[in-house]
Motif scaffolding. Structure first.
Motif, PDB file in Angstrom:
ATOM      1  N   PRO A 171       0.831  -1.199   0.000  1.00 11.71           N
ATOM      2  CA  PRO A 171       0.000   0.000   0.000  1.00 11.71           C
ATOM      3  C   PRO A 171       0.870   1.256   0.000  1.00 11.71           C
ATOM      4  O   PRO A 171       1.712   1.437   0.880  1.00 11.71           O
ATOM      5  N   ALA A 172       0.656   2.092  -0.991  1.00  6.13           N
ATOM      6  CA  ALA A 172       1.498   3.277  -1.183  1.00  6.13           C
ATOM      7  C   ALA A 172       1.346   4.280  -0.048  1.00  6.13           C
ATOM      8  O   ALA A 172       2.328   4.862   0.405  1.00  6.13           O
ATOM      9  N   SER A 173       0.121   4.465   0.436  1.00  5.00           N
ATOM     10  CA  SER A 173      -0.108   5.491   1.456  1.00  5.00           C
ATOM     11  C   SER A 173       0.575   5.159   2.779  1.00  5.00           C
ATOM     12  O   SER A 173       0.920   6.052   3.533  1.00  5.00           O
ATOM     13  N   ALA A 174       0.790   3.880   3.023  1.00  5.55           N
ATOM     14  CA  ALA A 174       1.413   3.460   4.279  1.00  5.55           C
ATOM     15  C   ALA A 174       2.872   3.056   4.092  1.00  5.55           C
ATOM     16  O   ALA A 174       3.481   2.493   5.002  1.00  5.55           O
ATOM     17  N   SER A 175       3.431   3.345   2.927  1.00  2.00           N
ATOM     18  CA  SER A 175       4.797   2.897   2.655  1.00  2.00           C
ATOM     19  C   SER A 175       5.820   3.752   3.401  1.00  2.00           C
ATOM     20  O   SER A 175       5.606   4.926   3.680  1.00  2.00           O
ATOM     21  N   THR A 176       6.941   3.134   3.684  1.00  2.00           N
ATOM     22  CA  THR A 176       8.049   3.807   4.351  1.00  2.00           C
ATOM     23  C   THR A 176       8.992   4.393   3.296  1.00  2.00           C
ATOM     24  O   THR A 176       8.968   3.977   2.133  1.00  2.00           O
ATOM     25  N   PRO A 177       9.832   5.332   3.687  1.00  2.00           N
ATOM     26  CA  PRO A 177      10.827   5.839   2.741  1.00  2.00           C
ATOM     27  C   PRO A 177      11.704   4.721   2.173  1.00  2.00           C
ATOM     28  O   PRO A 177      12.068   4.746   0.995  1.00  2.00           O
ATOM     29  N   GLU A 178      12.011   3.728   2.998  1.00  2.00           N
ATOM     30  CA  GLU A 178      12.834   2.601   2.540  1.00  2.00           C
ATOM     31  C   GLU A 178      12.102   1.788   1.473  1.00  2.00           C
ATOM     32  O   GLU A 178      12.702   1.354   0.485  1.00  2.00           O
ATOM     33  N   GLU A 179      10.798   1.559   1.685  1.00  2.00           N
ATOM     34  CA  GLU A 179      10.022   0.823   0.687  1.00  2.00           C
ATOM     35  C   GLU A 179       9.966   1.586  -0.631  1.00  2.00           C
ATOM     36  O   GLU A 179      10.152   1.003  -1.707  1.00  2.00           O
ATOM     37  N   ARG A 180       9.745   2.878  -0.547  1.00  2.00           N
ATOM     38  CA  ARG A 180       9.670   3.689  -1.768  1.00  2.00           C
ATOM     39  C   ARG A 180      11.007   3.679  -2.510  1.00  2.00           C
ATOM     40  O   ARG A 180      11.043   3.598  -3.737  1.00  2.00           O
ATOM     41  N   THR A 181      12.087   3.755  -1.761  1.00  2.00           N
ATOM     42  CA  THR A 181      13.408   3.695  -2.393  1.00  2.00           C
ATOM     43  C   THR A 181      13.593   2.373  -3.118  1.00  2.00           C
ATOM     44  O   THR A 181      14.080   2.331  -4.258  1.00  2.00           O
ATOM     45  N   ALA A 182      13.182   1.287  -2.495  1.00  2.00           N
ATOM     46  CA  ALA A 182      13.293  -0.037  -3.119  1.00  2.00           C
ATOM     47  C   ALA A 182      12.388  -0.135  -4.345  1.00  2.00           C
ATOM     48  O   ALA A 182      12.780  -0.697  -5.376  1.00  2.00           O
ATOM     49  N   TRP A 183      11.180   0.398  -4.243  1.00  2.67           N
ATOM     50  CA  TRP A 183      10.257   0.356  -5.385  1.00  2.67           C
ATOM     51  C   TRP A 183      10.820   1.141  -6.567  1.00  2.67           C
ATOM     52  O   TRP A 183      10.769   0.680  -7.713  1.00  2.67           O
ATOM     53  N   LEU A 184      11.363   2.323  -6.297  1.00  7.63           N
ATOM     54  CA  LEU A 184      11.922   3.130  -7.379  1.00  7.63           C
ATOM     55  C   LEU A 184      13.149   2.465  -7.998  1.00  7.63           C
ATOM     56  O   LEU A 184      13.373   2.572  -9.211  1.00  7.63           O
ATOM     57  N   ALA A 185      13.921   1.764  -7.191  1.00  8.41           N
ATOM     58  CA  ALA A 185      15.066   1.015  -7.722  1.00  8.41           C
ATOM     59  C   ALA A 185      14.585  -0.096  -8.644  1.00  8.41           C
ATOM     60  O   ALA A 185      15.203  -0.365  -9.689  1.00  8.41           O
ATOM     61  N   GLU A 186      13.477  -0.744  -8.276  1.00  8.17           N
ATOM     62  CA  GLU A 186      12.930  -1.796  -9.144  1.00  8.17           C
ATOM     63  C   GLU A 186      12.417  -1.209 -10.450  1.00  8.17           C
ATOM     64  O   GLU A 186      12.641  -1.775 -11.529  1.00  8.17           O
ATOM     65  N   VAL A 187      11.735  -0.071 -10.375  1.00 13.58           N
ATOM     66  CA  VAL A 187      11.264   0.600 -11.592  1.00 13.58           C
ATOM     67  C   VAL A 187      12.446   0.875 -12.515  1.00 13.58           C
ATOM     68  O   VAL A 187      12.409   0.563 -13.715  1.00 13.58           O
ATOM     69  N   LYS A 188      13.503   1.447 -11.969  1.00 21.85           N
ATOM     70  CA  LYS A 188      14.695   1.769 -12.762  1.00 21.85           C
ATOM     71  C   LYS A 188      15.279   0.517 -13.412  1.00 21.85           C
ATOM     72  O   LYS A 188      15.597   0.507 -14.593  1.00 21.85           O
ATOM     73  N   ALA A 189      15.389  -0.568 -12.636  1.00 24.48           N
ATOM     74  CA  ALA A 189      15.956  -1.809 -13.158  1.00 24.48           C
ATOM     75  C   ALA A 189      15.081  -2.401 -14.269  1.00 24.48           C
ATOM     76  O   ALA A 189      15.592  -2.865 -15.295  1.00 24.48           O
TER      77      ALA A 189
END
Length: 195
Positions: A171-189
């Motif tokens: 869930p995006a609204s409850a995500s942590t900064p660490e989760e968002r960083t990991a998600w953005l890294a996956e998008v980039k990859a």
């Protein structure tokens, strides 16, 4: 190489925008020419006027530009939130007006709209990144995954894009900064792998 990136989220501070920015940076680093569209910022008109009912041309220069970019794209990236199991209305209207007959698909000679169309898009890959506030497991168990079917089969598959990668971040609204960083890294990859 040419990429089309479309983001549809009314908040500039959204994860959708961050994902689109990550995709843009990854493709620029690989030397892509990019058409980037923030549909809300550009105030794209999602309403298909009566004059476009044949859906093969438009008097709107904006729509014609988007159609040209879609047809030329080697790679397509779409970022949006999941709203009621659907994309936001502005994005649905963009699809209605831009993924049109003789741009995104056509019917073989002698075959009418009741027949099976052929895809015309040249893109080898399409990537769709969704955010949601519903945990993934609950989303799938209660609703299935309507966005998966919509993007893979009804839109990109029908229009000739064989490789469609879709990810949901929730869930995006409850995500942590660490989760968002990991998600953005996956998008980039994922974008780098598709490029």
């Amino acid at each position: 190489m040419f990429a089309l990136i479309v983001v549809a989220n009314p908040s500039k501070n959204s994860l959708s925008h961050a994902m689109a920015a990550a995709a843009t940076r990854a493709l620029m680093e690989r030397g892509y020419d990019i058409a980037f569209h923030d549909l809300y910022a550009e105030q794209f008109d999602p309403v298909q006027p009566t004059g476009e009912q044949a859906n093969t041309s438009s008097s709107s220069e904006v729509v014609e530009q988007h159609c040209s970019e879609l047809a030329r794209a080697d790679l397509i990236v779409v970022c949006h939130p999941n709203w009621w199991g659907q994309p936001p209305a502005i994005l649905k209207g963009w699809v209605d007006r831009v993924f049109r007959l003789d741009t995104a698909y056509a019917y073989p000679s002698g075959v009418g709209p009741e027949g099976i169309p052929v895809g015309l898009l040249r893109a080898r890959h399409a990537l769709v990144f969704n955010t949601s506030n519903t945990p993934r497991e609950r989303e799938v168990s209660l609703f299935g995954d309507p966005l998966e079917t919509l993007w893979k089969n009804c839109i990109f598959g029908l229009c000739g894009v064989a490789s469609v990668i879709r990810r949901v971040y929730a869930p995006a609204s409850a995500s942590t900064p660490e989760e968002r960083t990991a998600w953005l890294a996956e998008v980039k990859a994922l974008v780098e792998n598709a490029a």
